[in-house]
Design an enzyme around this catalytic site. Structure first.
Site, PDB file in Angstrom:
ATOM      1  N   LYS A   1       1.181   8.014  -6.569  1.00 12.14           N
ATOM      2  CA  LYS A   1       0.308   6.851  -6.375  1.00 12.14           C
ATOM      3  C   LYS A   1       1.096   5.634  -6.836  1.00 12.14           C
ATOM      4  O   LYS A   1       1.283   5.401  -8.027  1.00 12.14           O
ATOM      5  CB  LYS A   1      -0.985   6.993  -7.179  1.00 12.14           C
ATOM      6  CG  LYS A   1      -1.984   5.890  -6.864  1.00 12.14           C
ATOM      7  CD  LYS A   1      -3.346   6.166  -7.462  1.00 12.14           C
ATOM      8  CE  LYS A   1      -4.386   5.172  -6.967  1.00 12.14           C
ATOM      9  NZ  LYS A   1      -4.070   3.793  -7.325  1.00 12.14           N
TER      10      LYS A   1
ATOM     11  N   CYS B   1      17.606  -9.258 -43.845  1.00 13.44           N
ATOM     12  CA  CYS B   1      17.442  -9.367 -45.281  1.00 13.44           C
ATOM     13  C   CYS B   1      18.828  -9.279 -45.908  1.00 13.44           C
ATOM     14  O   CYS B   1      19.631  -8.432 -45.545  1.00 13.44           O
ATOM     15  CB  CYS B   1      16.561  -8.216 -45.769  1.00 13.44           C
ATOM     16  SG  CYS B   1      16.699  -7.925 -47.530  1.00 13.44           S
TER      17      CYS B   1
ATOM     18  N   SER C   1     -10.976   2.638  -0.157  1.00 17.26           N
ATOM     19  CA  SER C   1     -10.458   2.922  -1.487  1.00 17.26           C
ATOM     20  C   SER C   1     -10.494   4.438  -1.634  1.00 17.26           C
ATOM     21  O   SER C   1     -10.793   5.166  -0.697  1.00 17.26           O
ATOM     22  CB  SER C   1     -11.272   2.216  -2.554  1.00 17.26           C
ATOM     23  OG  SER C   1     -12.600   2.639  -2.477  1.00 17.26           O
ATOM     24  N   ILE C   2     -10.200   4.892  -2.808  1.00 16.30           N
ATOM     25  CA  ILE C   2     -10.002   6.314  -2.967  1.00 16.30           C
ATOM     26  C   ILE C   2     -10.636   6.723  -4.286  1.00 16.30           C
ATOM     27  O   ILE C   2     -10.584   5.970  -5.260  1.00 16.30           O
ATOM     28  CB  ILE C   2      -8.472   6.577  -2.894  1.00 16.30           C
ATOM     29  CG1 ILE C   2      -8.133   8.017  -2.630  1.00 16.30           C
ATOM     30  CG2 ILE C   2      -7.763   6.061  -4.073  1.00 16.30           C
ATOM     31  CD1 ILE C   2      -6.656   8.157  -2.268  1.00 16.30           C
TER      32      ILE C   2
ATOM     33  N   GLU D   1      31.031  -6.436   6.555  1.00 22.17           N
ATOM     34  CA  GLU D   1      30.896  -6.097   7.974  1.00 22.17           C
ATOM     35  C   GLU D   1      29.513  -6.534   8.485  1.00 22.17           C
ATOM     36  O   GLU D   1      29.383  -7.134   9.546  1.00 22.17           O
ATOM     37  CB  GLU D   1      31.066  -4.578   8.123  1.00 22.17           C
ATOM     38  CG  GLU D   1      30.960  -4.062   9.536  1.00 22.17           C
ATOM     39  CD  GLU D   1      32.289  -4.120  10.264  1.00 22.17           C
ATOM     40  OE1 GLU D   1      33.283  -4.521   9.635  1.00 22.17           O
ATOM     41  OE2 GLU D   1      32.315  -3.789  11.450  1.00 22.17           O
ATOM     42  N   TYR D   2      28.501  -6.232   7.661  1.00 17.72           N
ATOM     43  CA  TYR D   2      27.136  -6.628   8.018  1.00 17.72           C
ATOM     44  C   TYR D   2      27.060  -8.155   8.119  1.00 17.72           C
ATOM     45  O   TYR D   2      26.540  -8.701   9.086  1.00 17.72           O
ATOM     46  CB  TYR D   2      26.154  -6.100   6.961  1.00 17.72           C
ATOM     47  CG  TYR D   2      24.718  -6.487   7.236  1.00 17.72           C
ATOM     48  CD1 TYR D   2      23.880  -5.632   7.954  1.00 17.72           C
ATOM     49  CD2 TYR D   2      24.206  -7.708   6.801  1.00 17.72           C
ATOM     50  CE1 TYR D   2      22.570  -5.991   8.225  1.00 17.72           C
ATOM     51  CE2 TYR D   2      22.902  -8.075   7.067  1.00 17.72           C
ATOM     52  CZ  TYR D   2      22.080  -7.216   7.780  1.00 17.72           C
ATOM     53  OH  TYR D   2      20.791  -7.572   8.054  1.00 17.72           O
TER      54      TYR D   2
HETATM   55  S1  IVH Z   1      -4.092   6.496   0.503  1.00 17.06           S
HETATM   56  C1  IVH Z   1      -8.041   6.486   2.454  1.00 17.06           C
HETATM   57  N1  IVH Z   1      -1.869   6.988  -0.764  1.00 17.06           N
HETATM   58  O1  IVH Z   1      -4.209   3.303  -4.147  1.00 17.06           O
HETATM   59  C2  IVH Z   1      -6.949   6.512   1.473  1.00 17.06           C
HETATM   60  N2  IVH Z   1      -3.137   5.125  -1.457  1.00 17.06           N
HETATM   61  O2  IVH Z   1      -7.578   3.084  -3.423  1.00 17.06           O
HETATM   62  C3  IVH Z   1      -6.215   5.240   1.458  1.00 17.06           C
HETATM   63  N3  IVH Z   1      -2.116   3.842  -3.293  1.00 17.06           N
HETATM   64  O3  IVH Z   1      -4.807   0.302  -3.481  1.00 17.06           O
HETATM   65  C4  IVH Z   1      -5.187   5.156   0.428  1.00 17.06           C
HETATM   66  N4  IVH Z   1      -0.327   5.082  -3.503  1.00 17.06           N
HETATM   67  O4  IVH Z   1      -2.728   0.945  -2.138  1.00 17.06           O
HETATM   68  C5  IVH Z   1      -2.925   6.185  -0.677  1.00 17.06           C
HETATM   69  N5  IVH Z   1       0.151   7.548  -1.766  1.00 17.06           N
HETATM   70  C6  IVH Z   1      -0.902   6.735  -1.673  1.00 17.06           C
HETATM   71  C7  IVH Z   1      -1.080   5.628  -2.514  1.00 17.06           C
HETATM   72  C8  IVH Z   1      -2.207   4.838  -2.381  1.00 17.06           C
HETATM   73  C9  IVH Z   1      -0.968   4.018  -3.941  1.00 17.06           C
HETATM   74  C10 IVH Z   1      -3.080   2.760  -3.592  1.00 17.06           C
HETATM   75  C11 IVH Z   1      -3.559   2.009  -2.407  1.00 17.06           C
HETATM   76  C12 IVH Z   1      -4.904   1.531  -2.819  1.00 17.06           C
HETATM   77  C13 IVH Z   1      -5.328   2.556  -3.795  1.00 17.06           C
HETATM   78  C14 IVH Z   1      -6.315   3.498  -3.161  1.00 17.06           C
END
Ligand code: IVH
Length: 719
Positions: free
Chosen positions: A135, A466, A96-97, A49-50
């Site tokens: 994550k 073997c 980054s985190i 259908e799609y």
């Molecule tokens: S939040 C300010 N949430 O982890 C915070 N990051 O350094 C911004 N990542 O490469 C990131 N799962 O791509 C956030 N649930 C999630 C995540 C996530 C993976 C990755 C992101 C980045 C690294 C954070």
């Protein structure tokens, strides 16, 4: 579908206004279906259908090129080939985190304590509300929408400047090209592009079939796919997406949305068509963060995609603002990792292990590496073909994976510096490392490293084996258990535990040793009372009187099951005739094919296997033998017989043996081709069917008379 459409798109040129309406309707419908399919994983229409609607849209657009827009579902793959990826300055930096390296619960507690301290809270203040998320193990992506249309997709890069990968990201079905009405005029959605494990496996399978290089893990494959210059290639690499945050957005002052919490923002993104992971949840206080970490960790291997930890975020956006940033990391979020399941290390050597069934497994000896929560020094390479496929050699830097309780394995050779893992132009393809010295290719040993017997690999099989069989200590326990099994020598009381003890204590090294067991050596074993020891000896004594098929089957030759053992006994009559038979002679036996014939021949060519047989005979193992000349005449050759009901004196097996010995084929159902039906008491539908078809029906006496009359007495072998 739309009936008018076909009428209109026929020879007469379609009215342009009408076409525009149709195009719009088709796009809305296709986008809706695609969202259900790709994002919600809940298709509501059949694929056909799609496809039909998709083709209608294509046809209309072909007739009216002026109606084509960049966000049309037909325009996901436009085959754009770039000279290079253009830099993109992020309107809002991609941060980054901070990562908690502590893998214990204390990681969550440390974060919560830090947040409370920064906010000046005391123990008396209420717990903080967080959002806990997986994550994702992919790569960060920023999607820019202007007036509800995807205008740009950019990688994170250094956080300030990323790369323009719009042409590739457009091919990702989970990413909407258009958003519903009412979204803020400027919207940057941030999230992770990743590859599901099943998609990764299928991709590698395809690469293998096409003789291409395989990828070491989903993250590498995803990163490589996103950074392709040719979006046609990206389109063939199935990517997925999860949204987890925002970049630039129309400010509230200019009519932008006002979100109070991170969670509310995620729910809104979901309602706008973005995939948000089902695992995302609100967690109050450190204890719920700890619980989330444990719960997601426990189900980690069952998830359809790779994660390398969880992320905790303060839910209140006001509190997030209060907490602010420390250099390039927000104070309101933290990543709490799990022990890595993949690590790089060096192969120091390749050993070969012999399993209980004789399979030879190459095992990489590794420079010790902490992976999946333990220190690993060995990892399986599966078989020679896997080694060749992955291009693994001693000295290589490799990626080792240990997930859950699975045996650690070598996934592949580390891509050279700057390629794959570092998101290089190789597209994440595993290229055998730069070897500075010549390293010979690994070869399987020609003889078993445990017992020295010949090693063989049968055509069409990946594994080397073997041929030592019972002679090979690695296979001994299995071989003894098989020999003692009920359908083989039927040695009662000789089970798993006893065999383990006997082999481990080195009391039994070969099958004949079984018959040399004495009371003293048995009683010397742990938990073996005199009475049970005597029972075992009696069972061994009793087993000496056997039949040739049982003995042959008990030897545990590969491919020689009970039926083949019976066929062989019947055909050759004596064990010596079987042991001396050539492959050609073996092939004369009904149902013995080249694989079985070769396996048998190789087995009896090994002097130590013959020695084992001789010793067993010397120990008193005996069976009635008949020369092949004395075999029953094949009076029922070419006849098919069906047995049904209960015969007065013969068991079903015995009757079957007698019929087969006379050359009959014993079948399970009655047809016109059936020669006789032998019916006993309580014969049911098969008897009725025979009568219906006019097939001769015999009782037991009739069957015996038939065999007698035609001079057929069963061969020496019975069940
Ligand atoms: S939040 C300010 N949430 O982890 C915070 N990051 O350094 C911004 N990542 O490469 C990131 N799962 O791509 C956030 N649930 C999630 C995540 C996530 C993976 C990755 C992101 C980045 C690294 C954070």
């Amino acid at each position: 579908m739309n009936e008018n459409l076909n009428l209109f798109s026929a020879p007469e040129p379609t009215d342009k206004a009408q076409a525009a309406i149709e195009v719009e309707a088709l796009r809305t419908r296709l986008n809706h279906w695609a969202h259900q399919y790709y994002v919600q994983d809940a298709p509501t229409v059949p694929d056909a259908e799609y496809d039909r609607a998709y083709r209608e849209l294509q046809a209309l657009e072909a007739a009216h090129p002026e109606l084509i827009t960049a966000d049309s579902p037909t325009q996901r793959v436009i085959g754009a080939v770039m000279d290079g990826l253009a830099p993109v300055r992020h309107a809002v930096p991609m941060l980054s985190i901070h990562t908690e390296t502590d893998t214990e619960a204390s990681g969550a507690q440390a974060f919560d304590a830090r947040v409370r301290r920064e906010l000046g809270l005391s123990d008396a203040d209420p717990a903080i509300e967080y959002v806990a998320e997986p994550k994702f193990d992919g790569l960060a992506m920023s999607l820019r929408y202007e007036n509800g249309r995807l205008v740009q997709a950019a990688t994170r890069g250094d956080g300030e400047v990323g790369e323009d990968v719009t042409h590739n990201v457009r091919t990702i079905r989970q990413i909407p090209l258009t958003l519903p009405e009412g979204v803020p005029p400027l919207l940057e959605v941030r999230g992770e592009v990743y590859m599901r494990r099943a998609d990764f496996d299928a991709l590698n399978e395809r690469q293998r079939e096409q003789g291409g290089k395989t990828f070491v893990n989903p993250r590498n494959a995803a990163a490589g796919a996103v950074r392709q210059l040719d979006s046609g290639i990206t389109a063939q690499r199935p990517l997925s997406f999860f949204a987890y945050g925002l970049g630039a957005i129309t400010p509230p002052a200019e009519g932008g949305p006002v979100f109070r919490t991170h969670y509310e923002m995620l729910q809104t993104l979901k309602s706008w068509g973005f995939p948000v992971a089902a695992q995302v949840q609100i967690a109050v206080g450190a204890s719920e963060l700890v619980a989330f970490h444990q719960q997601v960790g426990a189900s980690r291997d069952a998830l359809p995609y790779d994660i390398d930890g969880v992320v905790y975020k303060v839910n209140s956006l006001q509190l997030q603002r209060d907490l602010g940033f420390k250099t390039r990391e927000p104070r309101w979020a933290v990543a709490h990792k799990y022990p890595a399941q993949e690590m790089a290390t060096r192969i120091e050597g390749i050993d070969v292990q012999v399993g209980r069934t004789g399979k030879l497994t190459p095992v990489a000896r590794l420079a010790p590496v902490f992976v999946g929560g333990v220190t690993v020094t060995n990892a399986t390479l599966h078989n020679l073909f896997e080694i060749r496929k992955k291009g693994v050699r001693v000295g290589d830097q490799v990626i080792v994976r240990r997930a859950g309780d699975v045996i650690p394995e070598v996934v592949g050779v580390m891509p050279p510096e700057g390629a794959g893992l570092a998101l290089g132009r190789s597209g994440g393809i595993a290229v055998p490392g730069h070897r500075t010295v010549y390293v010979p290719n690994f070869k399987m040993p020609k003889t078993c490293p445990v017992c020295g017997s010949d090693v063989v690999r049968e055509k069409g099989e990946a594994n080397h084996r073997c041929t030592g069989g019972l002679f090979c200590p690695a296979q001994r326990k299995e071989a003894i258990l098989h020999f003692a099994a009920r359908r083989a020598m039927d040695i009662e009381g000789l089970g798993d535990k006893l065999v383990d003890q006997l082999v481990d204590a080195n009391v039994i090294r070969t099958l004949p040793d079984l018959y040399r067991l004495g009371l003293t050596s048995l009683i010397a074993l742990d938990r073996m009372a005199e009475k049970s020891a005597q029972n075992v000896l009696a069972a061994l004594e009793k087993s000496k009187q056997t039949t040739l098929p049982r003995f042959l089957f008990g030897l545990g030759l590969r491919h020689v099951g009970e039926a083949t053992a019976k066929d062989l006994a019947r055909h050759f009559g004596t064990l010596d005739a079987i042991m001396d038979a050539s492959v050609e002679q073996l092939l004369q036996v009904p149902d013995v094919g080249p694989v079985v014939a070769r396996s048998l021949h190789t087995f009896f060519q090994q002097p130590h296997n013959r020695e084992v047989v001789e010793q067993l005979r010397a120990c008193g193992v005996t069976w009635p033998e008949g020369a092949p000349a004395e075999r029953a005449p094949q009076v029922l050759a070419g006849k098919t017989v069906v047995l049904t009901g209960t015969l007065p004196t013969l068991s079903r097996d015995a009757a079957k043996d007698m019929l087969e010995a006379a050359g009959a084929k014993v079948a399970g159902s009655v047809s016109k081709k059936t020669s006789y039906v032998v019916a006993g008491e309580d014969a049911g539908s098969k008897l009725a069917r025979a009568q219906e078809l006019g097939v001769p029906v015999l009782d037991e006496a009739g069957m015996l008379a038939l065999l007698q009359h035609t001079g057929g007495t069963p061969a020496a072998e019975g069940a």
